[in-house]
Design an enzyme around this catalytic site. Structure first.
Site, PDB file in Angstrom:
ATOM      1  N   ALA A  97       0.852  -1.183   0.000  1.00  0.00           N
ATOM      2  CA  ALA A  97       0.000   0.000   0.000  1.00  0.00           C
ATOM      3  C   ALA A  97       0.885   1.230   0.000  1.00  0.00           C
ATOM      4  CB  ALA A  97      -0.888   0.017   1.259  1.00  0.00           C
ATOM      5  N   THR A 101       4.812  -1.155   4.865  1.00  0.00           N
ATOM      6  CA  THR A 101       4.519  -1.958   6.046  1.00  0.00           C
ATOM      7  C   THR A 101       4.076  -1.107   7.225  1.00  0.00           C
ATOM      8  OG1 THR A 101       6.034  -3.680   5.285  1.00  0.00           O
ATOM      9  CG2 THR A 101       5.501  -3.700   7.612  1.00  0.00           C
ATOM     10  N   VAL A 247       7.620  -3.030 -10.083  1.00  0.00           N
ATOM     11  CA  VAL A 247       8.853  -2.753 -10.834  1.00  0.00           C
ATOM     12  C   VAL A 247       9.453  -4.038 -11.378  1.00  0.00           C
ATOM     13  CG1 VAL A 247      11.237  -1.961 -10.594  1.00  0.00           C
ATOM     14  CG2 VAL A 247       9.347  -0.601  -9.653  1.00  0.00           C
ATOM     15  N   HIS A 519      11.021  -7.944  11.279  1.00  0.00           N
ATOM     16  CA  HIS A 519      12.048  -6.908  11.390  1.00  0.00           C
ATOM     17  C   HIS A 519      13.223  -7.244  10.476  1.00  0.00           C
ATOM     18  CE1 HIS A 519      10.709  -5.488  15.703  1.00  0.00           C
ATOM     19  NE2 HIS A 519       9.824  -5.229  14.752  1.00  0.00           N
ATOM     20  N   HIS A 562      12.202  -0.987  17.735  1.00  0.00           N
ATOM     21  CA  HIS A 562      11.464  -1.456  16.562  1.00  0.00           C
ATOM     22  C   HIS A 562      11.895  -0.618  15.366  1.00  0.00           C
ATOM     23  CE1 HIS A 562       8.284  -4.043  18.621  1.00  0.00           C
ATOM     24  NE2 HIS A 562       9.099  -3.623  19.587  1.00  0.00           N
TER      25      HIS A 562
END
Length: 583
Positions: A97, A101, A247, A519, A562
């Site tokens: 989107a 993320t 792409v 992560h 994070h």
């Protein structure tokens, strides 16, 4: 022409020329595109596979984690079979989107530690990448709202100097925080186990128990993703155009190649109607497609390990064996208990601990044993990754990580404590896994998903530490005052992990029940080339004149905290590097 819905109109004029073409409209791509297009006359194009999701309740909703998982805004990846974790394939979520993320993550705003960032320069050779240089960009990106009196009563706290007030990214505490005494009970229990209270984890020191802020618009009670912060407010800029598509590859100007460096001329992509299009770049191509997609795009464009490229009949433009290597993610486990109390509301509680906290007097002996194992771990890792890499170079990376854990004594363990209704949970992981894997293309077709292989639990220390964290999490729930709230253990079932479980039983359960922590980083690492780097300290891909990577794939080593906050800061600094503001 900036709005995504008008991209088709722009495509009618294709191939258009832009100064910068950004591949990926996620956390980093939109941040960079925003800052570059601040300069009038500088034309910027962004190519993003996903759409405008500002009215999607699975994106904007803040009532639960994972609302967007396994929907159209999730790429819905899966890892390869994890050889060191029961050969299971692990579901891997990533945002598809505008906003990437950041549209589906847990909205956690916790920065990396000061000494972790300093190691990028001190030990890994990335000139200019240290805490003092990055910290102002954390502040620049952040628009912090201090907690209300009611939120402070529910456990929220902050140090004013650690936060920026004027940045585009809304950071605050949710109105729906769990009230009552649960945060005090959790805090007091951790104190019983020797873990102090940390009033604010965002100042460079994470150690202790804290209640963290989130990336959300508190007044509107919606998620604050990268599109909300960096794109929608400025989408009417005439010099910023967005295209929707996937792409294929970077295009090269063979006539303009300078010496041994290749020059990118643009990007080829397939739009949402399945039509192949071209966008040209007069200055740079910036790859910001994330730690999964960015290395794949480089490989599809002829930058990577010649053996892999040859396998799929892709001509080699730059032989760069490290593309897609050095992949690092954290395995995430959780334990669940029931309580006879009703705990409704958000409970964003985090505890960061060191090896000394967990192992006490055994730490020095463990430090020596693990230090003696670094050569073996490096050799084992290279063998597991099909022989790619240099043992001495990898050992230097592993030693840097070892120093962070044992010499500097940084927090290397994260345990989240939360609740919902009559359930209480601990989720936990190792911050700095030694295990490393890879991300590579599986064919020459850009529509085929890359192969994601983090090699979870490849290195035995990762298993040892994850097991010790599990023991500590169980110890927490068996310690007063929180123990008085526990009724039953529901996950793992007591018959699988009984109260007197052995390390073997715990390890068996951990390897069979973990999930990805999402992560992933390191797959286009910012490192000297001789250490396995893909980009230099300006984030320029080695062997190219004008291709940069700006996303989680350039982070050379795992971070605690994070990723989101650090990615915004890295992108802000990268934009200034491109603009020439920084030397």
């Amino acid at each position: 022409m900036g709005a995504l819905g008008l991209a088709t109109t722009a495509e009618c004029l294709a191939p258009e020329h832009f100064d910068y073409v950004v591949i990926g409209g996620g956390t980093c791509g939109l941040t960079v595109a925003n800052r570059l297009s601040e300069t009038p006359g500088i034309r910027v194009a962004v190519i993003e596979a996903g759409g405008d999701e500002r009215n999607n309740p699975n994106v904007t909703g803040v009532s639960g984690f994972g609302l967007g998982f396994n929907t159209a805004v999730d790429w819905q990846y899966e890892t390869t079979a994890q050889v060191y974790a029961n050969n299971q394939a692990i579901v891997y979520h990533a945002g598809k989107a505008l906003g990437g993320t950041s549209t589906i993550n847990g909205m956690t705003y916790i920065r990396a530690g000061k000494e972790e960032i300093d190691m990028w320069e001190e030990s890994l050779g990335n000139k200019g990448w240290n805490w003092n240089n990055l910290y102002p960009y954390y502040l620049k990106s952040e628009g912090f709202s201090p907690p209300t009196e009611a939120q402070r009563a529910a456990g929220a706290s902050f140090v004013d100097a650690y936060h920026g007030r004027q940045g585009p990214l809304d950071v605050s505490y949710p109105y729906g925080m769990l009230n009552g005494s649960f945060h005090s009970v959790v805090n007091d229990t951790w104190r019983q186990l020797g873990i102090p209270f940390n009033p604010d984890v965002n100042g460079g020191n994470l150690h202790g128990f804290s209640v963290w802020p989130q990336t959300l618009d508190r007044e509107a009670n919606i998620r604050e993703d990268a599109a909300m912060a960096y794109y929608y407010p400025i989408s009417d800029r005439k010099n910023l155009v967005t295209y929707r598509g996937v792409v294929d590859r970077i295009l090269w100007d063979d006539k303009s190649s300078k010496g041994k460096k290749v020059v990118a001329s643009g990007v080829q992509y397939v739009n949402s109607d399945g039509v192949t299009k071209t966008v040209l770049a007069t200055k740079e191509v910036i790859v910001s497609a994330g730690a999964v997609r960015s290395p794949a795009i480089l490989e599809l464009s002829g930058i990577g390990n010649p053996q892999i490229l040859h396998k799929y009949n892709i001509p080699t433009k730059v032989a760069l064996h490290s593309v897609g290597e050095n992949a690092q993610d954290q395995p995430n486990n959780a334990i669940l208990f029931t309580t006879n109390q009703t705990l409704n509301g958000t409970a964003p509680y985090v505890t960061y601990a060191t090896v000394q906290d967990l192992f006490g007097s055994e730490t020095d002996a463990i430090a020596k044993k693990t230090a003696d194992s670094l050569n073996d771990w490096a050799d084992q890792t290279i063998q597991a990754n099909e022989g790619v890499g240099d043992v001495a170079a990898l050992k230097r990376l592993l030693k840097t990580q070892h120093d962070m854990i044992f010499t500097k004594g940084l927090s290397c363990v994260e345990i989240l404590t939360s609740s919902s209704g009559h359930n209480m949970v601990s989720a936990f992981w190792i911050s700095f896994p030694f295990s490393r894997g890879s991300v590579h293309i599986r064919s020459s077709n850009p529509q085929d998903y890359p192969q994601i292989n983090p090699n979870y639990f490849l290195v035995d220390w990762d298993v040892t530490l994850q097991t010790k964290i599990a023991e500590t999490a169980f110890q927490f729930w068996n310690t007063s005052p929180v123990h008085s709230m526990v009724v039953t253990q529901t996950s793992p079932p007591p018959e699988t992990v009984p109260p007197n479980a052995t390390a073997t039983q715990l390890t068996s359960w951990l390897k069979s029940s973990f999930s990805a922590n999402h992560h992933l980083l390191g797959t286009a690492a910012m490192l000297p080339r001789e250490l396995g780097g893909v980009v230099d300290e300006t984030l320029t891909v080695y062997g190219t004149e004008n291709v940069r990577v700006i996303d989680a794939s350039v982070l050379p080593i795992q971070v605690s905290g994070h990723l989101t906050s650090t990615l915004y800061a890295v992108s802000e600094r990268a934009a200034d590097i491109i603009k020439g503001v920084l030397e």
